[in-house]
Design a protein around this motif. Structure first.
Motif, PDB file in Angstrom:
ATOM      1  N   ALA A   1      25.068 -24.244   3.715  1.00  0.00           N
ATOM      2  CA  ALA A   1      23.898 -23.550   3.193  1.00  0.00           C
ATOM      3  C   ALA A   1      23.302 -22.740   4.334  1.00  0.00           C
ATOM      4  CB  ALA A   1      22.874 -24.551   2.664  1.00  0.00           C
ATOM      5  N   PRO A   2      22.904 -21.497   4.105  1.00  0.00           N
ATOM      6  CA  PRO A   2      22.334 -20.695   5.196  1.00  0.00           C
ATOM      7  C   PRO A   2      21.030 -21.289   5.699  1.00  0.00           C
ATOM      8  CG  PRO A   2      22.017 -19.610   3.083  1.00  0.00           C
ATOM      9  CD  PRO A   2      22.916 -20.785   2.829  1.00  0.00           C
ATOM     10  N   ARG A   3      20.773 -21.067   6.980  1.00  0.00           N
ATOM     11  CA  ARG A   3      19.552 -21.601   7.578  1.00  0.00           C
ATOM     12  C   ARG A   3      18.317 -21.029   6.895  1.00  0.00           C
ATOM     13  NH1 ARG A   3      15.850 -20.073  11.310  1.00  0.00           N
ATOM     14  NH2 ARG A   3      14.730 -21.848  12.190  1.00  0.00           N
ATOM     15  N   ARG A   4      18.336 -19.739   6.604  1.00  0.00           N
ATOM     16  CA  ARG A   4      17.241 -19.086   5.908  1.00  0.00           C
ATOM     17  C   ARG A   4      17.762 -18.548   4.585  1.00  0.00           C
ATOM     18  NH1 ARG A   4      12.374 -20.006   8.434  1.00  0.00           N
ATOM     19  NH2 ARG A   4      11.539 -17.909   8.215  1.00  0.00           N
ATOM     20  N   SER A   5      17.107 -18.871   3.499  1.00  0.00           N
ATOM     21  CA  SER A   5      17.527 -18.389   2.186  1.00  0.00           C
ATOM     22  C   SER A   5      17.461 -16.863   2.146  1.00  0.00           C
ATOM     23  CB  SER A   5      16.623 -18.970   1.101  1.00  0.00           C
ATOM     24  OG  SER A   5      16.683 -20.377   1.111  1.00  0.00           O
ATOM     25  N   VAL A   6      18.458 -16.229   1.511  1.00  0.00           N
ATOM     26  CA  VAL A   6      18.520 -14.770   1.458  1.00  0.00           C
ATOM     27  C   VAL A   6      18.846 -14.320   0.042  1.00  0.00           C
ATOM     28  CG1 VAL A   6      19.228 -14.483   3.867  1.00  0.00           C
ATOM     29  CG2 VAL A   6      20.965 -14.777   2.097  1.00  0.00           C
ATOM     30  N   LEU A   7      18.475 -13.100  -0.231  1.00  0.00           N
ATOM     31  CA  LEU A   7      18.871 -12.449  -1.472  1.00  0.00           C
ATOM     32  C   LEU A   7      19.102 -10.981  -1.173  1.00  0.00           C
ATOM     33  CD1 LEU A   7      16.016 -10.963  -2.489  1.00  0.00           C
ATOM     34  CD2 LEU A   7      15.488 -13.290  -3.143  1.00  0.00           C
ATOM     35  N   PHE A   8      19.911 -10.347  -2.010  1.00  0.00           N
ATOM     36  CA  PHE A   8      20.318  -8.965  -1.768  1.00  0.00           C
ATOM     37  C   PHE A   8      20.032  -8.110  -3.002  1.00  0.00           C
ATOM     38  CE2 PHE A   8      22.907 -11.540   1.067  1.00  0.00           C
ATOM     39  CZ  PHE A   8      22.857 -10.832   2.251  1.00  0.00           C
ATOM     40  N   LEU A   9      19.547  -6.899  -2.733  1.00  0.00           N
ATOM     41  CA  LEU A   9      19.352  -5.883  -3.753  1.00  0.00           C
ATOM     42  C   LEU A   9      20.214  -4.677  -3.403  1.00  0.00           C
ATOM     43  CD1 LEU A   9      15.443  -5.962  -4.021  1.00  0.00           C
ATOM     44  CD2 LEU A   9      17.063  -7.089  -5.556  1.00  0.00           C
ATOM     45  N   SER A  10      20.449  -3.837  -4.411  1.00  0.00           N
ATOM     46  CA  SER A  10      21.148  -2.589  -4.100  1.00  0.00           C
ATOM     47  C   SER A  10      20.291  -1.756  -3.163  1.00  0.00           C
ATOM     48  CB  SER A  10      21.440  -1.811  -5.387  1.00  0.00           C
ATOM     49  OG  SER A  10      20.221  -1.385  -5.984  1.00  0.00           O
ATOM     50  N   ASP A  11      20.922  -0.910  -2.369  1.00  0.00           N
ATOM     51  CA  ASP A  11      20.177  -0.118  -1.390  1.00  0.00           C
ATOM     52  C   ASP A  11      19.088   0.726  -2.046  1.00  0.00           C
ATOM     53  OD1 ASP A  11      22.420  -1.185  -0.045  1.00  0.00           O
ATOM     54  OD2 ASP A  11      22.217   0.356   1.501  1.00  0.00           O
ATOM     55  N   PRO A  12      19.346   1.445  -3.167  1.00  0.00           N
ATOM     56  CA  PRO A  12      18.269   2.215  -3.804  1.00  0.00           C
ATOM     57  C   PRO A  12      17.129   1.328  -4.313  1.00  0.00           C
ATOM     58  CG  PRO A  12      20.412   2.979  -4.559  1.00  0.00           C
ATOM     59  CD  PRO A  12      20.653   1.696  -3.806  1.00  0.00           C
ATOM     60  N   ALA A  13      17.482   0.145  -4.875  1.00  0.00           N
ATOM     61  CA  ALA A  13      16.444  -0.752  -5.397  1.00  0.00           C
ATOM     62  C   ALA A  13      15.559  -1.270  -4.272  1.00  0.00           C
ATOM     63  CB  ALA A  13      17.088  -1.917  -6.149  1.00  0.00           C
TER      64      ALA A  13
END
Length: 856
Positions: free
Chosen positions: A199-211
């Protein structure tokens, strides 16, 4: 002499127990502080989002200040920055032209708050704030797509698997994200995970570059992928030479983790300060403790040393013997203390994490160096203590030594008297200076810290004189309590030096512990009073992850609201002045709406007008004014939390800085220079004749649009003063170590002093004194020791506490909780009585004829 030293250690094991335990505990604490210090310096964690990059370019997370020393010379000092330093997007063009650079990838980020389908907030791992990143930045790290597909539209989001599990969602489900406005609904299109399955040390999420660009992100870093055959070190050198900008940092190897996890770096800087403070206090107390125990040991060996001198042993040989004993004891204690220090460092790390000083998963840097250093310091401290203690015993002539061994030497030497009275005069001068400078907070605090140390040293130097004064006061009372009281009074009059050795550690414990504990209780009392008096707002909106910055504006539009302001917190860095020298300082800062300042928070301006607050001005507390050397009309030269220089005119100096913050700035100005871009809370003042229930319903309905936001009647004092309470806990930890150390000294001193009196007890019993009468005599002697030690320690603590109280609130009366004082005095008294009565009862079990014939 080394062989003789080993034989002495074998024959006198009991006499070295107290010293050994003190050295063992000292080595353990110093070793643990050394590990914390090294961990703070090397603070970092393995890179995750940046693991695939050859180099990472970020803003320099520290600001360098040019300062002037006392002699007028110039020096440079760096201060860490708590907020992420943003970069300009145009920097990518310059990076792409550097030799060896194959690809430059921009890492954009914005702080968000996640709510599940039921509008329940979902925090990041370890309670951290969540950050959304651009999908292109995925190439920089070790993440891989495990389920679903990449975000393609403005409404798509990809979560890491652990975060999705906590939110109870999977691809195809909907979640809501908040930034600086109301939540927006997104569809989970995929899940990512680290390649090794962790599990990553810090939770992350990704959006599309334009969003992501629609949310107004900041450029957090640039990841650089190198041409084949270009080493990371060579690439970093090329980038640094090409950009030639000291505001930027290039990270490779382990440095990529430090660039990614700012919380570890910032907490590491705090940990360095804490380790130095705790280690310094422990070393200081260790010097007192070891001097007391070794001085007592040498005093009890006067006959042995006198005999050695009489048969021709030189002073140098005796000193070498004593030094060898101390070195062997310290070396064994240091080696055995290392495993204990390893356990202690993990315990301390967990306690620091529990109080928010370091992250829960803060990594410790373990190496043998801190423990080797602790062993070395332990040995050197023991050698210094024993050599100083042995000065008088080894300087006198053999015939004088035999005479002094039989009878305790009366009075003090001339040098000791002069030293003691010079220290008393210095303490009096420091206290008088503090009273004259009562408006200068930091001068008062500095004088208070040094004053308690000077007074304790003076007490140790003049101990026999103070003990004689205590005997003159208390002995007549003992004389009136029967035979046991008469015997106790006679003993205290005849053995003032022995009494001083018992009283001094009690004075040390009570004075140090009282000063540290009641300084914190006084500061917390003042801060709590200021929060309660300064909060004018009727209602407070708050959330664990922060409040959206547009909420305050919406609250202002409610008809029954007179004013409302978001309250944002950060820090600023500047050049402070302390006793004529400059030093880098970090001050707490708050941002408020200038129009709502007087109606939501009353900072109680001492000078100037708070209504003149604007983006180009600032207000400062009396504490900050003292430290920065500024007043109304002066220009403050500061750096905001992200390193941005700020020049502003001081328009007011206020008195309620302990309850709120030392620096007050325009809300929008400070908010723009924070990482999370959120308010800590929104303060609301209702209009005159407003319907209280109607306003409550309106505010509750508005808060419902922002998941996790709750309505309160006032600021939670614990939340507002969280940092101060964490600092108080650290000081309480220091007090615990002080009590533990002095416990060793008290018990060892009194136990050794009592054990040395077995012939005296035997003679008393052979002359007709009953066992219970001897025990009663010792109880009354213990009462003299406790009353003198606790009383003198209390008096000594009163002087620095008076200065602290003046500096904090302008009143000379510190906050001294009755239970707190009774705990300090009671623990100290119990140690003193236990250290006397336990060996007394053991000695009284021995038949008098056996005890009087026993060897020393």
């Amino acid at each position: 002499m080394f062989t003789l030293a080993l034989q002495t250690l074998g024959a006198r094991k009991g006499g070295f127990v107290g010293t050994f335990v003190a050295l063992l505990l000292g080595a353990a604490v110093l070793g643990a502080c050394g590990v914390l210090l090294e961990s703070g310096i090397r603070a970092g964690s393995s890179a995750e989002r940046y693991a695939a990059a050859d180099a990472i370019v970020t803003g320099r997370q520290e600001v360098e200040l040019t300062l002037k020393d006392l002699d007028g010379s110039t020096l440079h000092e760096s201060q860490p920055l708590p907020e992420r330093v943003p970069l300009k997007a145009s920097l990518a063009e310059g990076l792409g032209k550097v030799d060896g650079v194959r690809t430059v990838i921009e890492d954009d980020a914005v702080t968000v708050r996640l709510a599940d389908a039921h509008d329940r907030p979902v925090p990041g791992r370890h309670g951290s704030a969540l950050q959304a990143h651009n999908w292109a930045g995925l190439r920089l790290g070790d993440f891989r797509l495990t389920r679903g597909h990449v975000p393609r539209t403005a409404d798509d989001v990809v979560l890491d698997s652990a975060l999705a599990a906590r939110a109870g969602v999977r691809p195809g489900d909907e979640v809501r994200l908040m930034t600086t406005s109301v939540p927006r609904t997104y569809t989970v299109t995929g899940l990512v995970a680290l390649k090794d399955g962790r599990a990553p040390r810090r939770s992350v999420l990704f959006l599309s570059d334009p969003a992501l660009r629609q949310l107004g992100p900041a450029v957090q870093a640039f990841g650089v992928l190198a041409d084949p055959g270009t080493s990371p070190g060579r690439l970093a050198h090329a980038i640094g030479s090409a950009l030639d900008d000291d505001r930027l940092s290039v990270h490779t190897g382990d440095g990529r983790g430090r660039a990614e996890f700012l919380d570890v770096v910032v907490s590491g800087s705090n940990l360095v300060l804490l380790a130095v403070a705790i280690g310094g206090n422990v070393l200081l107390i260790a010097v007192f403790v070891l001097y007391a125990t070794t001085a007592l040991s040498v005093r009890h060996r006067r006959r042995e040393i006198a005999l050695l001198r009489a048969i021709g042993t030189t002073p140098g040989q005796i000193r070498r013997m004593l030094a060898s004993e101390a070195a062997v004891t310290a070396l064994v204690a240091g080696v055995l203390g290392s495993p204990l220090g390893l356990l202690l460092v993990y315990w301390l790390r967990d306690r620091f994490a529990g109080h928010g000083i370091v992250p829960p998963d803060f990594p410790l840097a373990l190496s043998p160096l801190p423990f080797l250093a602790a062993i070395l310091v332990t040995v050197l401290t023991a050698l210094a203590a024993v050599l100083i203690s042995a000065l008088r015993a080894t300087r006198i002539r053999p015939t004088e030594a035999l005479g002094e061994a039989a009878v305790e030497p009366p009075g003090l030497g001339r040098g000791r008297k002069i030293t003691g009275w010079v220290l008393v005069a210095l303490a009096a001068g420091s206290f008088s200076t503090g009273l004259a400078q009562h408006a200068d907070f930091f001068t008062l605090v500095s004088l208070a810290n040094s004053l308690v140390l000077i007074l304790v040293i003076a007490t140790a130097v003049l101990g026999p004189l103070l003990s004689r004064a205590a005997v003159r006061l208390l002995a007549p009372l003992l004389d009136r309590t029967g035979v046991t009281g008469y015997l106790a009074a006679a003993n205290t009059r005849a053995n003032v030096g022995r009494l001083a050795g018992a009283i001094t550690p009690l004075v040390l414990a009570v004075s140090f512990a009282s000063t540290v504990v009641f300084t914190q209780t006084t500061a917390l009392r003042e801060s709590t009073d200021q929060v309660r008096a300064g909060l004018v707002a009727d209602h407070v909106l708050t959330a664990p992850g922060g409040v959206s910055s547009d909420l305050a504006a919406k609250v202002r539009h409610l008809k029954q609201v007179e004013s409302a302001t978001g309250l944002v917190k950060s820090k600023v860095v500047g050049a402070g002045q302390l006793l004529g020298a400059q030093e880098a300082v970090s001050l707490g800062a708050q941002g408020v709406d200038p129009g709502a300042l007087g109606t939501t928070i009353d900072l109680h301006a001492r000078d100037g007008d708070l209504s003149n607050l604007s983006p180009r001005t600032l207000a400062i507390s009396t504490t900050a004014a003292s430290w920065l050397g500024l007043g109304v009309g002066d220009t403050a030269r500061l750096h905001l939390g992200d390193g941005t220089p700020f020049r502003g005119k001081v328009i007011a100096v206020y008195t309620r800085g302990f309850g709120f913050a030392d620096v007050t700035l325009d809300h929008d100005l400070l908010l723009a220079h924070t990482t999370q871009k959120t308010d800590q809370s929104v303060l609301v003042r209702s209009a005159d004749r407003a319907d209280g229930q109607g306003l409550t319903r309106a505010l509750s309905a508005l808060a419902a649009n922002y998941p996790g936001t709750v309505l309160r009647d006032g600021l939670a004092v614990d939340d507002q003063l969280a940092e101060q309470r964490a600092n108080a806990w650290v000081n309480y930890l220091v007090v615990g170590l002080i009590i533990a150390y002095t416990a060793i000294t008290v018990v060892n001193t009194l136990a050794m002093a009592t054990a040395a009196r077995r012939r005296e007890f035997a003679l008393l019993r052979l002359s007709g004194t009953a066992r219970r009468q001897v025990a009663g005599m010792m109880r009354k002697e213990s009462a003299v020791v406790v009353l003198a030690g606790v009383g003198l320690g209390t008096v000594l603590a009163a002087f620095p506490l008076t200065l602290v109280a003046l500096g904090l609130g302008g009143s000379p009366w510190p906050a001294v909780p009755g239970l707190g004082y009774l705990a300090i005095a009671g623990i100290t008294a119990a140690l003193a009585v236990g250290g006397t009565m336990a060996p007394t009862r053991l000695l009284l079990r021995i038949r008098p004829v056996e005890a009087i014939g026993a060897r020393e």
